[in-house]
Motif scaffolding. Sequence first.
Motif, PDB file in Angstrom:
ATOM      1  N   GLU A   1      36.347  51.165  39.345  1.00 16.47           N
ATOM      2  CA  GLU A   1      34.972  50.993  39.834  1.00 16.47           C
ATOM      3  C   GLU A   1      34.148  50.152  38.859  1.00 16.47           C
ATOM      4  O   GLU A   1      33.405  49.252  39.267  1.00 16.47           O
ATOM      5  CB  GLU A   1      34.326  52.379  40.030  1.00 16.47           C
ATOM      6  N   ARG A   2      34.309  50.448  37.564  1.00 18.65           N
ATOM      7  CA  ARG A   2      33.578  49.695  36.543  1.00 18.65           C
ATOM      8  C   ARG A   2      33.996  48.222  36.551  1.00 18.65           C
ATOM      9  O   ARG A   2      33.159  47.316  36.476  1.00 18.65           O
ATOM     10  CB  ARG A   2      33.847  50.314  35.167  1.00 18.65           C
ATOM     11  N   ARG A   3      35.309  47.988  36.680  1.00 11.82           N
ATOM     12  CA  ARG A   3      35.789  46.602  36.700  1.00 11.82           C
ATOM     13  C   ARG A   3      35.328  45.877  37.973  1.00 11.82           C
ATOM     14  O   ARG A   3      35.000  44.686  37.917  1.00 11.82           O
ATOM     15  CB  ARG A   3      37.308  46.581  36.602  1.00 11.82           C
TER      16      ARG A   3
ATOM     17  N   ARG B   1      32.530  46.533  39.583  1.00 11.04           N
ATOM     18  CA  ARG B   1      31.115  46.218  39.351  1.00 11.04           C
ATOM     19  C   ARG B   1      30.967  45.027  38.416  1.00 11.04           C
ATOM     20  O   ARG B   1      30.140  44.149  38.648  1.00 11.04           O
ATOM     21  CB  ARG B   1      30.386  47.430  38.770  1.00 11.04           C
ATOM     22  N   ALA B   2      31.809  45.025  37.355  1.00  8.37           N
ATOM     23  CA  ALA B   2      31.745  43.900  36.415  1.00  8.37           C
ATOM     24  C   ALA B   2      32.134  42.604  37.126  1.00  8.37           C
ATOM     25  O   ALA B   2      31.492  41.553  36.916  1.00  8.37           O
ATOM     26  CB  ALA B   2      32.658  44.147  35.224  1.00  8.37           C
TER      27      ALA B   2
ATOM     28  N   GLU C   1      31.860  42.004  40.367  1.00  8.25           N
ATOM     29  CA  GLU C   1      30.764  41.665  41.286  1.00  8.25           C
ATOM     30  C   GLU C   1      29.590  41.065  40.524  1.00  8.25           C
ATOM     31  O   GLU C   1      28.968  40.092  40.991  1.00  8.25           O
ATOM     32  CB  GLU C   1      30.327  42.912  42.053  1.00  8.25           C
ATOM     33  N   ASP C   2      29.281  41.645  39.337  1.00  7.97           N
ATOM     34  CA  ASP C   2      28.200  41.089  38.516  1.00  7.97           C
ATOM     35  C   ASP C   2      28.526  39.662  38.089  1.00  7.97           C
ATOM     36  O   ASP C   2      27.640  38.784  38.104  1.00  7.97           O
ATOM     37  CB  ASP C   2      27.959  41.965  37.283  1.00  7.97           C
TER      38      ASP C   2
ATOM     39  N   GLU D   1      28.097  37.487  41.127  1.00  4.49           N
ATOM     40  CA  GLU D   1      26.655  37.254  41.370  1.00  4.49           C
ATOM     41  C   GLU D   1      26.085  36.305  40.326  1.00  4.49           C
ATOM     42  O   GLU D   1      25.302  35.410  40.660  1.00  4.49           O
ATOM     43  CB  GLU D   1      25.901  38.582  41.356  1.00  4.49           C
TER      44      GLU D   1
END
Length: 184
Positions: free
Chosen positions: A122-124, A126-127, A129-130, A133
């Motif tokens: 999940e953290r990876r 999000r990273a 996706e960040d 973005e």
Amino acid sequence: MRFLLPLALLSATPALAATGPFFSLANTDFVVTLGFLAFIGLVVYLKVPGRLMGMLDDRAAGIRKDLEEARALRDEAQTILASYERKTREAQEQADAIVAAAKTDAQAAAEQAKADLAVSVERRLRAAEDQIESAQAAAVREVRDSAVSVAIAAAGQVVAGQLSATEANSLIDESIETVSAKLH
């Protein structure tokens, strides 16, 4: 004792034993009876029955002592066997408890690893996706900056083509005055 034995041997010979009155040395039954009574008397005089009884009593006491010792050893062996069996049961119970605890710990560790892996994924995500973005924002900025640069260049060419030199000089002078007014 040395003198009695030869005398007893000579008195009990078959040549002396003969038939006749009972209380005569010529009667074999009487001689045998006297020999037997002498033998019994000698045995009693030498206390042979007491010694035999003492020896039998000693032997019985020894046997009794051996039996008691054997019983004590058997009881001790049974106690040791019971202790060994108890310790074996306790060791088996401890081994079973250790195995059960190890299984529980392994299951807990597996569940924790799954949870940690899910959190890490999940953290990876999000990273990632960040980063996506951020890359999109950077690409949009570059496109805007390029568009602005192209628009400025195009506007500059359009303005340069439409402005005359006197108008350009007046615009420059106005800009200088505006900048100096804002700076002071």
